[in-house]
Design a protein around this motif. Structure first.
Motif, short mmCIF file in Angstrom:
data_model
loop_
_atom_site.label_atom_id
_atom_site.label_comp_id
_atom_site.label_asym_id
_atom_site.label_seq_id
_atom_site.Cartn_x
_atom_site.Cartn_y
_atom_site.Cartn_z
N THR A 136 0.85 -1.20 0.00
CA THR A 136 0.00 0.00 0.00
C THR A 136 0.88 1.24 0.00
O THR A 136 1.61 1.49 0.96
N ALA A 137 0.80 2.01 -1.06
CA ALA A 137 1.65 3.19 -1.20
C ALA A 137 1.03 4.45 -0.59
O ALA A 137 1.72 5.26 0.02
N SER A 138 -0.25 4.61 -0.74
CA SER A 138 -0.93 5.82 -0.28
C SER A 138 -0.98 5.88 1.25
O SER A 138 -1.36 4.92 1.92
N ARG A 139 -0.59 7.01 1.80
CA ARG A 139 -0.60 7.20 3.25
C ARG A 139 -2.00 7.00 3.82
O ARG A 139 -2.18 6.35 4.85
N TRP A 140 -3.01 7.56 3.16
CA TRP A 140 -4.40 7.46 3.66
C TRP A 140 -4.91 6.03 3.61
O TRP A 140 -5.57 5.56 4.54
N SER A 141 -4.59 5.33 2.54
CA SER A 141 -4.98 3.91 2.45
C SER A 141 -4.29 3.09 3.52
O SER A 141 -4.88 2.19 4.12
N ARG A 142 -3.02 3.39 3.76
CA ARG A 142 -2.25 2.67 4.77
C ARG A 142 -2.86 2.89 6.15
O ARG A 142 -2.99 1.94 6.92
N ASN A 192 2.49 2.21 16.68
CA ASN A 192 2.85 2.44 15.28
C ASN A 192 1.68 2.75 14.37
O ASN A 192 1.86 3.41 13.35
N ILE A 193 0.49 2.30 14.69
CA ILE A 193 -0.62 2.55 13.76
C ILE A 193 -1.15 3.98 13.85
O ILE A 193 -1.99 4.37 13.05
N GLN A 194 -0.62 4.76 14.78
CA GLN A 194 -0.99 6.18 14.81
C GLN A 194 -0.47 6.87 13.55
O GLN A 194 -1.13 7.74 13.01
N GLU A 195 0.70 6.46 13.11
CA GLU A 195 1.30 6.95 11.86
C GLU A 195 1.96 5.73 11.21
O GLU A 195 3.18 5.56 11.24
N PRO A 196 1.14 4.85 10.60
CA PRO A 196 1.63 3.55 10.16
C PRO A 196 2.60 3.61 8.98
O PRO A 196 2.42 4.37 8.05
N THR A 197 3.63 2.79 9.08
CA THR A 197 4.57 2.60 7.98
C THR A 197 4.25 1.27 7.31
O THR A 197 3.43 0.49 7.84
N GLN A 198 4.91 0.98 6.21
CA GLN A 198 4.68 -0.29 5.52
C GLN A 198 5.18 -1.48 6.34
O GLN A 198 4.80 -2.61 6.07
N THR A 199 5.99 -1.23 7.35
CA THR A 199 6.56 -2.33 8.13
C THR A 199 5.99 -2.43 9.55
O THR A 199 6.51 -3.20 10.35
N CYS A 200 4.94 -1.69 9.87
CA CYS A 200 4.48 -1.67 11.26
C CYS A 200 3.90 -3.00 11.75
O CYS A 200 3.80 -3.22 12.95
N PHE A 201 3.55 -3.91 10.84
CA PHE A 201 3.04 -5.22 11.25
C PHE A 201 4.08 -6.33 11.05
O PHE A 201 3.79 -7.51 11.23
N GLU A 202 5.28 -5.95 10.68
CA GLU A 202 6.32 -6.91 10.31
C GLU A 202 6.62 -7.93 11.41
O GLU A 202 6.71 -9.13 11.15
#
Length: 159
Positions: free
Chosen positions: A73-79, A112-122
């Motif tokens: 997921t690339a879009s910040r809002w979608s993420r 981390n889900i307050q400002e989630p990155t692509q790796t926050c569930f890694e």
């Protein structure tokens, strides 16, 4: 995927069901070599999901697959939206499909889900993968479903 799950679940219960010709004996044999190979083949994750569904324990693979999609997921809002959804379904205590992770990992995700990155569930994904590899994968290899696939495919594919 759901039509495959239906077929595979039925096959697990009914020997008279025919296999689609595109599942090969070679692929099914690869599943038995390692969990990593099972997950890397075309139909392995689908069959494994159907097995876990029959065991009423498919939350791990669904979470793992959802994380694979989430990471793309690339879009910040979608993420942000997807991260919250993953949290509500899989991470939140007493959630419908709560996965088995330690409290430290859960707390890290909450932060981390307050400002989630692509790796926050890694880390949670790694833990879930390990659970599947060590717990349900060995049972899958011994299952009637997998054993029946091994016996049925050669006659259907003339292999």
């Amino acid at each position: 995927m759901s039509s495959w799950n239906c077929w595979i679940c039925k096959m697990g219960r009914d020997e008279s069901k025919r296999l689609p010709s595109n599942i090969t004996l070679e692929e099914v044999l690869q599943w038995g070599q390692s969990f990593e190979k099972l997950m890397a083949t075309k139909y392995g994750p689908v069959v494994y999901t159907a097995y876990l569904k029959m065991e009423h324990s498919d939350e791990n693979i669904k979470f793992w697959m959802a994380c694979e999609t989430y990471k793309k997921t690339a879009s910040r809002w979608s993420r942000i939206s997807r991260a919250r959804k993953l949290y509500k379904i899989y991470i939140q205590p007493q959630s419908p499909r709560e996965i088995n992770i330690d409290s430290s990992t859960r707390e890290t995700i909450i932060r981390n889900i307050q400002e989630p990155t692509q790796t926050c569930f890694e880390e949670a994904q790694r833990i879930v993968y390990m659970h599947m590899e060590r717990d349900s994968y060995p049972r899958f290899l011994k299952s009637e479903m997998y054993q029946r696939l091994l016996k049925t495919i050669p006659s259907n594919n003339n292999s």
